[in-house]
Design a protein around this motif. Structure first.
Motif, PDB file in Angstrom:
ATOM      1  N   ARG A  23      38.100  39.432  35.205  1.00 21.01           N
ATOM      2  CA  ARG A  23      39.093  40.091  36.059  1.00 21.01           C
ATOM      3  C   ARG A  23      38.875  41.591  35.992  1.00 21.01           C
ATOM      4  O   ARG A  23      38.508  42.126  34.945  1.00 21.01           O
ATOM      5  N   ASP A  24      39.125  42.245  37.119  1.00 25.43           N
ATOM      6  CA  ASP A  24      39.004  43.706  37.133  1.00 25.43           C
ATOM      7  C   ASP A  24      40.285  44.337  36.586  1.00 25.43           C
ATOM      8  O   ASP A  24      41.187  43.649  36.117  1.00 25.43           O
ATOM      9  N   GLU A  26      42.744  45.569  38.002  1.00 25.66           N
ATOM     10  CA  GLU A  26      43.963  45.230  38.736  1.00 25.66           C
ATOM     11  C   GLU A  26      44.289  43.746  38.678  1.00 25.66           C
ATOM     12  O   GLU A  26      45.235  43.289  39.308  1.00 25.66           O
ATOM     13  N   TYR A  28      42.254  41.161  39.670  1.00 26.64           N
ATOM     14  CA  TYR A  28      41.563  40.325  40.650  1.00 26.64           C
ATOM     15  C   TYR A  28      40.326  39.696  40.010  1.00 26.64           C
ATOM     16  O   TYR A  28      39.639  40.339  39.216  1.00 26.64           O
TER      17      TYR A  28
END
Length: 118
Positions: A23-24, A26, A28
């Protein structure tokens, strides 16, 4: 098909990539391909495209661009890896891996072009 290769036959540079999911910042989901041997380190293989009766069988089974790779043994190469031939942008996916005679000396890898889901 050859079950081994002379050192001079290992002429084709390929990159063995594994997809890392995460996941990044943020939250996502992201997918990143990482070379299993290190950044920009190629694996030298003997690359043999399917020809003759193997090519006809592949056409019947609707397999795109089948090939057989012979390389030195590495436990880092698994069925979930992708193979990039040289600077080619479209990967090959691994169909099967054979540890030749279970001696941990050579791997024979059957690959085909990766296709999008139908």
């Amino acid at each position: 098909m050859s079950k081994s290769a002379n050192a001079g036959e290992l002429r084709t540079a390929v990159y063995v990539m594994r997809t890392k999911r995460g996941r990044d910042s943020e939250g996502y989901p992201i997918e990143v391909n990482e070379n299993v041997f290190g950044k920009d380190v190629p694996l030298m293989v003997k690359w043999v495209n399917a020809h003759g009766s193997d090519a006809y069988i592949a056409m019947q089974m609707q397999v795109r661009e089948p090939a057989t790779l012979t390389c030195r043994y590495s436990p880092l190469i698994t069925n979930d890896c992708l193979i990039y031939k040289g600077s080619d942008s479209e990967p090959y996916e691994i169909e099967s891996i054979d540890n030749v005679m279970e001696r941990n000396a050579w791997l024979e890898i059957k690959v085909k072009r990766r296709e999008a889901a139908r």
